[in-house]
Design a protein around this motif. Structure first.
Motif, PDB file in Angstrom:
ATOM      1  N   GLU A 109      -8.304  -1.723 -23.196  1.00 33.93           N
ATOM      2  CA  GLU A 109      -9.500  -2.526 -23.466  1.00 33.93           C
ATOM      3  C   GLU A 109      -9.828  -3.353 -22.232  1.00 33.93           C
ATOM      4  N   ARG A 110     -10.753  -2.839 -21.439  1.00 38.83           N
ATOM      5  CA  ARG A 110     -11.168  -3.570 -20.254  1.00 38.83           C
ATOM      6  C   ARG A 110     -12.111  -4.700 -20.640  1.00 38.83           C
ATOM      7  N   SER A 111     -12.179  -5.712 -19.796  1.00 35.93           N
ATOM      8  CA  SER A 111     -13.039  -6.863 -20.064  1.00 35.93           C
ATOM      9  C   SER A 111     -14.372  -6.692 -19.350  1.00 35.93           C
ATOM     10  N   ASN A 112     -15.184  -7.729 -19.423  1.00 32.35           N
ATOM     11  CA  ASN A 112     -16.435  -7.757 -18.667  1.00 32.35           C
ATOM     12  C   ASN A 112     -16.226  -8.381 -17.288  1.00 32.35           C
ATOM     13  N   GLN A 113     -14.964  -8.670 -16.956  1.00 33.61           N
ATOM     14  CA  GLN A 113     -14.637  -9.206 -15.638  1.00 33.61           C
ATOM     15  C   GLN A 113     -14.736  -8.081 -14.611  1.00 33.61           C
ATOM     16  N   PRO A 114     -14.847  -8.434 -13.348  1.00 37.72           N
ATOM     17  CA  PRO A 114     -14.939  -7.388 -12.319  1.00 37.72           C
ATOM     18  C   PRO A 114     -13.710  -6.489 -12.303  1.00 37.72           C
ATOM     19  N   PRO A 115     -13.923  -5.171 -12.353  1.00 38.95           N
ATOM     20  CA  PRO A 115     -12.798  -4.252 -12.220  1.00 38.95           C
ATOM     21  C   PRO A 115     -12.353  -4.179 -10.762  1.00 38.95           C
ATOM     22  N   ILE A 116     -11.132  -3.763 -10.552  1.00 40.61           N
ATOM     23  CA  ILE A 116     -10.592  -3.573  -9.222  1.00 40.61           C
ATOM     24  C   ILE A 116     -10.091  -2.136  -9.161  1.00 40.61           C
ATOM     25  N   LEU A 117     -10.658  -1.351  -8.267  1.00 41.57           N
ATOM     26  CA  LEU A 117     -10.276   0.049  -8.123  1.00 41.57           C
ATOM     27  C   LEU A 117      -9.608   0.254  -6.775  1.00 41.57           C
ATOM     28  N   LEU A 118      -8.380   0.760  -6.794  1.00 45.15           N
ATOM     29  CA  LEU A 118      -7.653   1.059  -5.564  1.00 45.15           C
ATOM     30  C   LEU A 118      -7.539   2.559  -5.411  1.00 45.15           C
ATOM     31  N   GLN A 119      -7.895   3.042  -4.231  1.00 47.36           N
ATOM     32  CA  GLN A 119      -7.716   4.436  -3.865  1.00 47.36           C
ATOM     33  C   GLN A 119      -6.751   4.440  -2.691  1.00 47.36           C
ATOM     34  N   ILE A 120      -5.611   5.079  -2.886  1.00 49.70           N
ATOM     35  CA  ILE A 120      -4.561   5.056  -1.871  1.00 49.70           C
ATOM     36  C   ILE A 120      -4.284   6.477  -1.396  1.00 49.70           C
ATOM     37  N   THR A 121      -4.359   6.669  -0.086  1.00 51.84           N
ATOM     38  CA  THR A 121      -3.969   7.932   0.524  1.00 51.84           C
ATOM     39  C   THR A 121      -2.663   7.664   1.254  1.00 51.84           C
ATOM     40  N   SER A 122      -1.666   8.509   0.982  1.00 54.16           N
ATOM     41  CA  SER A 122      -0.334   8.243   1.521  1.00 54.16           C
ATOM     42  C   SER A 122       0.465   9.530   1.618  1.00 54.16           C
ATOM     43  N   SER A 123       1.486   9.490   2.449  1.00 57.76           N
ATOM     44  CA  SER A 123       2.438  10.597   2.415  1.00 57.76           C
ATOM     45  C   SER A 123       3.011  10.657   1.003  1.00 57.76           C
ATOM     46  N   PRO A 124       3.514  11.802   0.587  1.00 55.74           N
ATOM     47  CA  PRO A 124       3.995  11.927  -0.790  1.00 55.74           C
ATOM     48  C   PRO A 124       5.037  10.865  -1.146  1.00 55.74           C
ATOM     49  N   ARG A 125       4.907  10.331  -2.335  1.00 57.52           N
ATOM     50  CA  ARG A 125       5.841   9.339  -2.884  1.00 57.52           C
ATOM     51  C   ARG A 125       6.362   9.868  -4.213  1.00 57.52           C
ATOM     52  N   SER A 126       7.554   9.463  -4.570  1.00 59.71           N
ATOM     53  CA  SER A 126       8.144   9.911  -5.835  1.00 59.71           C
ATOM     54  C   SER A 126       7.425   9.261  -7.015  1.00 59.71           C
ATOM     55  N   ALA A 127       7.570   9.881  -8.176  1.00 60.34           N
ATOM     56  CA  ALA A 127       6.994   9.306  -9.390  1.00 60.34           C
ATOM     57  C   ALA A 127       7.564   7.914  -9.631  1.00 60.34           C
ATOM     58  N   GLU A 128       8.848   7.727  -9.346  1.00 60.94           N
ATOM     59  CA  GLU A 128       9.481   6.416  -9.524  1.00 60.94           C
ATOM     60  C   GLU A 128       8.845   5.367  -8.609  1.00 60.94           C
ATOM     61  N   MET A 129       8.593   5.736  -7.368  1.00 59.20           N
ATOM     62  CA  MET A 129       7.965   4.797  -6.431  1.00 59.20           C
ATOM     63  C   MET A 129       6.557   4.428  -6.889  1.00 59.20           C
ATOM     64  N   LYS A 130       5.810   5.419  -7.366  1.00 58.65           N
ATOM     65  CA  LYS A 130       4.440   5.165  -7.822  1.00 58.65           C
ATOM     66  C   LYS A 130       4.436   4.266  -9.055  1.00 58.65           C
ATOM     67  N   THR A 131       5.263   4.585 -10.041  1.00 57.97           N
ATOM     68  CA  THR A 131       5.260   3.773 -11.258  1.00 57.97           C
ATOM     69  C   THR A 131       5.792   2.374 -10.993  1.00 57.97           C
ATOM     70  N   SER A 132       6.730   2.248 -10.075  1.00 63.67           N
ATOM     71  CA  SER A 132       7.205   0.924  -9.688  1.00 63.67           C
ATOM     72  C   SER A 132       6.069   0.111  -9.064  1.00 63.67           C
ATOM     73  N   PHE A 133       5.299   0.742  -8.186  1.00 68.06           N
ATOM     74  CA  PHE A 133       4.161   0.072  -7.565  1.00 68.06           C
ATOM     75  C   PHE A 133       3.146  -0.357  -8.618  1.00 68.06           C
ATOM     76  N   TYR A 134       2.811   0.528  -9.563  1.00 66.42           N
ATOM     77  CA  TYR A 134       1.837   0.184 -10.608  1.00 66.42           C
ATOM     78  C   TYR A 134       2.281  -1.065 -11.370  1.00 66.42           C
ATOM     79  N   LYS A 135       3.541  -1.066 -11.766  1.00 65.58           N
ATOM     80  CA  LYS A 135       4.071  -2.178 -12.561  1.00 65.58           C
ATOM     81  C   LYS A 135       4.099  -3.476 -11.750  1.00 65.58           C
ATOM     82  N   LEU A 136       4.586  -3.395 -10.519  1.00 68.21           N
ATOM     83  CA  LEU A 136       4.631  -4.588  -9.663  1.00 68.21           C
ATOM     84  C   LEU A 136       3.237  -5.169  -9.447  1.00 68.21           C
ATOM     85  N   LEU A 137       2.279  -4.299  -9.147  1.00 71.15           N
ATOM     86  CA  LEU A 137       0.932  -4.787  -8.852  1.00 71.15           C
ATOM     87  C   LEU A 137       0.269  -5.376 -10.097  1.00 71.15           C
TER      88      LEU A 137
END
Length: 136
Positions: free
Chosen positions: A61-89
Protein backbone atom coordinates in the motif's frame (compact mmCIF):
# COMPACT_ATOMS: atom_id res chain seq x y z
CA UNK A 1 31.19 0.25 -8.71
CA UNK A 2 27.46 0.41 -9.25
CA UNK A 3 25.81 3.06 -11.37
CA UNK A 4 22.74 4.23 -9.44
CA UNK A 5 19.96 6.31 -10.91
CA UNK A 6 17.68 7.81 -8.26
CA UNK A 7 14.32 9.04 -9.54
CA UNK A 8 12.30 11.41 -7.34
CA UNK A 9 9.49 13.92 -7.80
CA UNK A 10 10.46 17.45 -8.73
CA UNK A 11 10.40 19.78 -5.78
CA UNK A 12 11.72 17.35 -3.19
CA UNK A 13 13.91 19.41 -0.84
CA UNK A 14 17.63 19.28 -1.60
CA UNK A 15 18.46 17.96 1.88
CA UNK A 16 16.09 15.00 1.37
CA UNK A 17 17.66 14.21 -2.00
CA UNK A 18 21.07 14.27 -0.30
CA UNK A 19 19.79 11.95 2.44
CA UNK A 20 18.48 9.50 -0.17
CA UNK A 21 21.80 9.42 -2.01
CA UNK A 22 23.88 9.14 1.16
CA UNK A 23 21.68 6.39 2.63
CA UNK A 24 21.79 4.46 -0.65
CA UNK A 25 25.58 4.69 -0.76
CA UNK A 26 26.02 3.69 2.91
CA UNK A 27 23.81 0.63 2.41
CA UNK A 28 25.72 -0.40 -0.74
CA UNK A 29 28.99 -0.11 1.19
CA UNK A 30 27.59 -2.30 3.97
CA UNK A 31 25.70 -4.88 1.89
CA UNK A 32 27.97 -5.15 -1.15
CA UNK A 33 31.33 -4.06 0.20
CA UNK A 34 31.87 -1.31 -2.36
CA UNK A 35 34.57 1.19 -1.37
CA UNK A 36 33.56 4.27 0.59
CA UNK A 37 34.60 6.36 -2.39
CA UNK A 38 32.90 4.04 -4.91
CA UNK A 39 29.65 4.33 -6.79
CA UNK A 40 28.25 6.71 -9.36
CA UNK A 41 24.94 8.47 -8.76
CA UNK A 42 22.57 10.18 -11.17
CA UNK A 43 19.63 11.95 -9.61
CA UNK A 44 16.60 12.62 -11.80
CA UNK A 45 13.83 14.90 -10.65
CA UNK A 46 10.63 14.17 -12.54
CA UNK A 47 7.22 15.80 -12.61
CA UNK A 48 4.68 13.83 -10.58
CA UNK A 49 2.74 13.11 -13.79
CA UNK A 50 5.79 11.32 -15.21
CA UNK A 51 6.19 8.76 -12.43
CA UNK A 52 3.24 6.40 -12.76
CA UNK A 53 3.38 3.76 -10.04
CA UNK A 54 0.61 1.37 -9.08
CA UNK A 55 -0.33 2.14 -5.48
CA UNK A 56 -1.33 -1.41 -4.52
CA UNK A 57 0.82 -3.79 -6.59
CA UNK A 58 2.19 -6.93 -4.85
CA UNK A 59 0.13 -6.20 -1.74
CA UNK A 60 2.06 -3.02 -0.96
CA UNK A 61 0.00 0.00 0.00
CA UNK A 62 1.89 2.99 -1.29
CA UNK A 63 1.07 6.46 0.01
CA UNK A 64 0.51 9.75 -1.76
CA UNK A 65 4.03 10.75 -0.69
CA UNK A 66 6.72 11.00 -3.36
CA UNK A 67 7.92 7.58 -4.48
CA UNK A 68 11.63 6.88 -4.75
CA UNK A 69 12.75 4.67 -7.63
CA UNK A 70 16.30 3.32 -7.75
CA UNK A 71 17.73 1.75 -10.88
CA UNK A 72 21.07 0.10 -10.20
CA UNK A 73 23.44 -1.28 -12.82
CA UNK A 74 26.17 -3.41 -11.30
CA UNK A 75 28.38 -6.40 -11.76
CA UNK A 76 26.44 -9.51 -10.75
CA UNK A 77 25.59 -9.75 -7.04
CA UNK A 78 24.26 -12.74 -5.13
CA UNK A 79 20.62 -12.97 -4.12
CA UNK A 80 21.77 -12.66 -0.50
CA UNK A 81 23.63 -9.42 -1.23
CA UNK A 82 20.62 -7.97 -3.06
CA UNK A 83 18.10 -8.88 -0.37
CA UNK A 84 20.44 -7.60 2.32
CA UNK A 85 20.68 -4.28 0.47
CA UNK A 86 16.88 -4.05 0.10
CA UNK A 87 16.35 -4.64 3.81
CA UNK A 88 19.11 -2.26 4.92
CA UNK A 89 17.89 0.53 2.66
CA UNK A 90 14.24 0.14 3.67
CA UNK A 91 15.28 0.38 7.32
CA UNK A 92 17.48 3.40 6.69
CA UNK A 93 14.72 5.15 4.74
CA UNK A 94 12.25 4.51 7.56
CA UNK A 95 14.75 6.00 10.01
CA UNK A 96 14.96 9.10 7.80
CA UNK A 97 11.17 9.47 7.69
CA UNK A 98 10.51 7.98 4.26
CA UNK A 99 7.97 5.18 3.94
CA UNK A 100 9.66 1.92 2.88
CA UNK A 101 6.47 1.13 0.95
CA UNK A 102 7.27 4.06 -1.35
CA UNK A 103 10.74 2.71 -2.24
CA UNK A 104 11.14 0.78 -5.50
CA UNK A 105 14.47 -0.82 -6.48
CA UNK A 106 15.51 -2.51 -9.71
CA UNK A 107 18.96 -4.06 -10.18
CA UNK A 108 20.36 -4.84 -13.63
CA UNK A 109 23.49 -7.01 -13.71
CA UNK A 110 26.28 -6.30 -16.17
CA UNK A 111 29.57 -7.91 -17.16
CA UNK A 112 33.12 -6.59 -16.74
CA UNK A 113 33.34 -5.68 -20.43
CA UNK A 114 30.28 -3.45 -20.05
CA UNK A 115 32.22 -0.81 -18.10
CA UNK A 116 34.76 1.85 -19.00
CA UNK A 117 35.58 4.33 -16.25
CA UNK A 118 37.59 6.51 -18.62
CA UNK A 119 40.48 6.57 -21.10
CA UNK A 120 38.72 4.08 -23.40
CA UNK A 121 39.74 1.17 -21.18
CA UNK A 122 37.59 -1.66 -19.83
CA UNK A 123 39.19 -1.46 -16.38
CA UNK A 124 37.33 -4.47 -14.97
CA UNK A 125 38.62 -6.90 -17.61
CA UNK A 126 41.41 -9.30 -16.63
CA UNK A 127 43.72 -6.99 -14.77
CA UNK A 128 43.23 -4.04 -17.12
CA UNK A 129 43.04 -1.78 -14.07
CA UNK A 130 45.79 0.76 -13.78
CA UNK A 131 47.83 0.96 -10.60
CA UNK A 132 46.02 4.20 -9.75
CA UNK A 133 42.52 2.74 -10.07
CA UNK A 134 43.35 -0.56 -8.37
CA UNK A 135 44.10 1.26 -5.13
CA UNK A 136 40.41 2.28 -4.77
Amino acid sequence: MPLVTINVWQGLPENQIDQIQQATHACLVKAWGIPDNGGYYLINERPQSRMQIDRTMWGIERSNQPPILLQITSSPRSAEMKTSFYKLLAGEFARLGFRPEDLFISITPSNPEDWSFGNGIAQLLNGAQTTESSSD
